[in-house]
Design an enzyme around this catalytic site. Structure first.
Site, PDB file in Angstrom:
ATOM      1  N   SER A  53       0.808  -1.212   0.000  1.00 42.35           N
ATOM      2  CA  SER A  53       0.000   0.000   0.000  1.00 42.35           C
ATOM      3  C   SER A  53       0.848   1.273   0.000  1.00 42.35           C
ATOM      4  O   SER A  53       1.587   1.536  -0.933  1.00 42.35           O
ATOM      5  CB  SER A  53      -0.958  -0.050   1.192  1.00 42.35           C
ATOM      6  OG  SER A  53      -1.931   0.962   1.124  1.00 42.35           O
ATOM      7  N   ASP A  73      -2.409   6.284  -3.503  1.00 41.37           N
ATOM      8  CA  ASP A  73      -1.245   5.656  -2.885  1.00 41.37           C
ATOM      9  C   ASP A  73      -0.780   4.505  -3.764  1.00 41.37           C
ATOM     10  O   ASP A  73      -1.276   4.314  -4.873  1.00 41.37           O
ATOM     11  CB  ASP A  73      -1.557   5.206  -1.455  1.00 41.37           C
ATOM     12  CG  ASP A  73      -2.507   4.022  -1.396  1.00 41.37           C
ATOM     13  OD1 ASP A  73      -3.303   3.867  -2.349  1.00 41.37           O
ATOM     14  OD2 ASP A  73      -2.473   3.258  -0.419  1.00 41.37           O
ATOM     15  N   ASP A 125      -1.129   1.304  -4.016  1.00 41.46           N
ATOM     16  CA  ASP A 125      -2.041   0.317  -4.592  1.00 41.46           C
ATOM     17  C   ASP A 125      -3.392   0.921  -4.947  1.00 41.46           C
ATOM     18  O   ASP A 125      -4.326   0.205  -5.298  1.00 41.46           O
ATOM     19  CB  ASP A 125      -2.210  -0.884  -3.666  1.00 41.46           C
ATOM     20  CG  ASP A 125      -2.927  -0.558  -2.370  1.00 41.46           C
ATOM     21  OD1 ASP A 125      -2.919   0.620  -1.965  1.00 41.46           O
ATOM     22  OD2 ASP A 125      -3.489  -1.481  -1.747  1.00 41.46           O
ATOM     23  N   ASP A 177      -5.848   2.281  -3.308  1.00 39.63           N
ATOM     24  CA  ASP A 177      -7.080   2.086  -2.544  1.00 39.63           C
ATOM     25  C   ASP A 177      -7.363   3.259  -1.615  1.00 39.63           C
ATOM     26  O   ASP A 177      -8.345   3.240  -0.875  1.00 39.63           O
ATOM     27  CB  ASP A 177      -7.072   0.767  -1.770  1.00 39.63           C
ATOM     28  CG  ASP A 177      -6.007   0.697  -0.678  1.00 39.63           C
ATOM     29  OD1 ASP A 177      -5.176   1.626  -0.592  1.00 39.63           O
ATOM     30  OD2 ASP A 177      -6.010  -0.289   0.082  1.00 39.63           O
TER      31      ASP A 177
END
EC number: 5.4.2.10
Length: 448
Positions: free
Chosen positions: A103, A242, A244, A246
């Site tokens: 992440s 960010d 990833d 999400d």
């Protein structure tokens, strides 16, 4: 029972350091494969996505080996946002979805997140059962029952179509100039393509991943470059994702950053007025600002709080029948459209509000006055338990007593990093700083 490997969002750590080693990834793949392939047939599927970290190649191969060794058939998506894995798990009728990502963490870290066949993250109970299998080991499939691995080339495009479908067809983004910062991460192609296809004029930041620069001076945790780009180009708005994709931060035309609380407050208010908000409530974590709670009360809405972690937000949303929730950090969950936080989709909802209202981003990105909030982190070493220290417990008790009737204190261990997070809210700035620093100093002394 305490989980040994899983944190608040899967398994995470420094790549090539326990538990994030290739050997452990293979064991994890085998364990989760056995957990989901429990009838011995060869009809079970798993989709695997990843972000752009160099170590993603290693973990993708190791997980594939573990999963196929138990008879699972693997579909490799390559670099795609985390919400794309949730989507494709269901659309491809898979039993399991896996996202290889840490992440917002730096490039040397990596993680493994899991989605069930419904596209939602696994429950604590499922993770505990998988941990038992990791530790005990599993029986491999017979030689003629080993699974296959297939690369899927159009996963990104399927995701883009779903994201675009979250906006009404009669709501084009023509004439809107958008800076999108993809953090050199998983959405470096999907986000600019989706915005361009919807008609926006797109200026990109953080779209040149090299395996080592994910989240480096870019993205939702480092917005300075994107803020400067918005102002320099006279853009209408900035969308910062960010690694990833999400989570999201919104930048208005003046370069001011709006966090997840402001975005959720805006969406909750608009959805309530249009009849879209279910249950008359927004679900957020204990980290969300007290100002958000007061704003919602003024709108006749409720704030339902959960433990930190978007999976706990989603669990509360599903249990209570709510369709909007998220975290201050920028995870925005809209279960009418997605099974997990989706930064790009949340960014599009903000753009929709701009287009429909005719207002500037700065008029929409500050819907409530925040109560002063301070958050400080203290790193601790392996095997240390600073929150069990009598001196730390006493410092926490003293700080809580000082804030009675004036604010609140929240102390917690991070579920993704070896950090103690010390957060307080109080309208008295001096008291706020004093109480936070007293606890931080006690924790530092305990880990010294």
């Amino acid at each position: 029972m305490t989980r040994k490997f899983f944190g608040t969002d899967g398994v995470r750590g420094t790549a090539n350091t326990y538990p994030m080693t290739a050997e452990m990834a293979l064991r994890i793949g085998a364990a989760v494969g056995r957990y989901f392939r429990n009838d011995g047939t060869n009809q079970h599927r798993v989709v695997i996505g990843k972000d752009t970290r160099l170590s993603g190649y290693m973990f993708e191969n190791a997980l594939t080996a573990g999963l196929t060794s138990t008879g699972m058939n693997v579909f490799l998506l390559g670099p795609v946002p985390t919400p794309a894995v949730g989507l494709l798990t269901t659309s491809m009728r898979a039993d399991l979805g896996v996202m290889i990502s840490a992440s917002h963490n730096p490039a040397q870290d990596n993680g493994i997140k899991f989605f069930g066949p419904d596209g939602f993250k696994l429950s604590d109970e499922a993770e505990l059962e998988i941990e038992k299998l990791i530790e005990s080991g599993v029986e491999s499939a017979q030689a003629d029952n080993i699974g296959r691995a297939t690369r899927i080339d159009d996963g990104r495009f399927r995701y883009i179509e779903r994201v675009k479908g979250s906006l009404p067809r009669d709501l084009p983004l023509r004439g809107v100039k958008v800076v999108v910062d993809c953090a050199n991460g998983a959405a470096y192609r999907a986000a600019p393509e989706a915005l361009w296809e919807l008609g926006a004029e797109v200026i990109t930041v953080g779209v040149s991943p090299n395996g080592l620069n994910i989240n480096e001076n870019c993205g939702s945790t480092s917005t300075r470059t994107a803020c400067e780009t918005v102002v320099a180009h006279g853009a209408d708005v900035g969308i910062c994702l960010d690694g990833d994709a999400d989570r999201v931060m919104i930048i208005d035309e003046t370069g001011h950053v709006a966090d997840g609380d402001q975005i959720m407050g805006l969406l909750a208010s608009r959805w309530a007025k249009s009849g879209q908000l279910k249950g008359g409530a927004l679900v957020a974590t204990v980290m969300s600002n007290l100002g958000l709670e007061r704003f919602l009360e003024g709108e006749g809405l409720r704030l339902e709080r959960t433990a930190v972690g978007d999976r706990y937000v989603v669990e509360a949303m599903r249990k209570g029948g709510y369709n909007l929730g998220g975290e201050q950090s920028g995870h925005i969950v809209m279960t009418d459209h997605a099974t997990t936080g989706d930064g790009l989709m949340a960014g599009l909802q903000f753009l929709a509000a701009m287009v429909e209202s005719g207002k500037k981003a700065s008029e929409l990105a500050n819907v409530f006055e925040t109560v002063p909030q301070m958050l400080k982190n203290v790193r601790y070493g392996e095997g240390q338990a600073p929150l069990d220290s009598p001196s730390v417990m006493q410092a926490i008790a003293d700080a809580e007593a000082a804030l009675v009737g004036k604010g609140r204190l929240l102390i917690r261990k991070s579920g993704t990093e070896p950090l103690i997070r010390v957060m307080a809210e109080c309208e008295d700035a001096q008291l706020l700083e004093r109480t936070v620093d007293s606890v931080v100093d006690a924790v530092k002394a305990a880990v010294a």
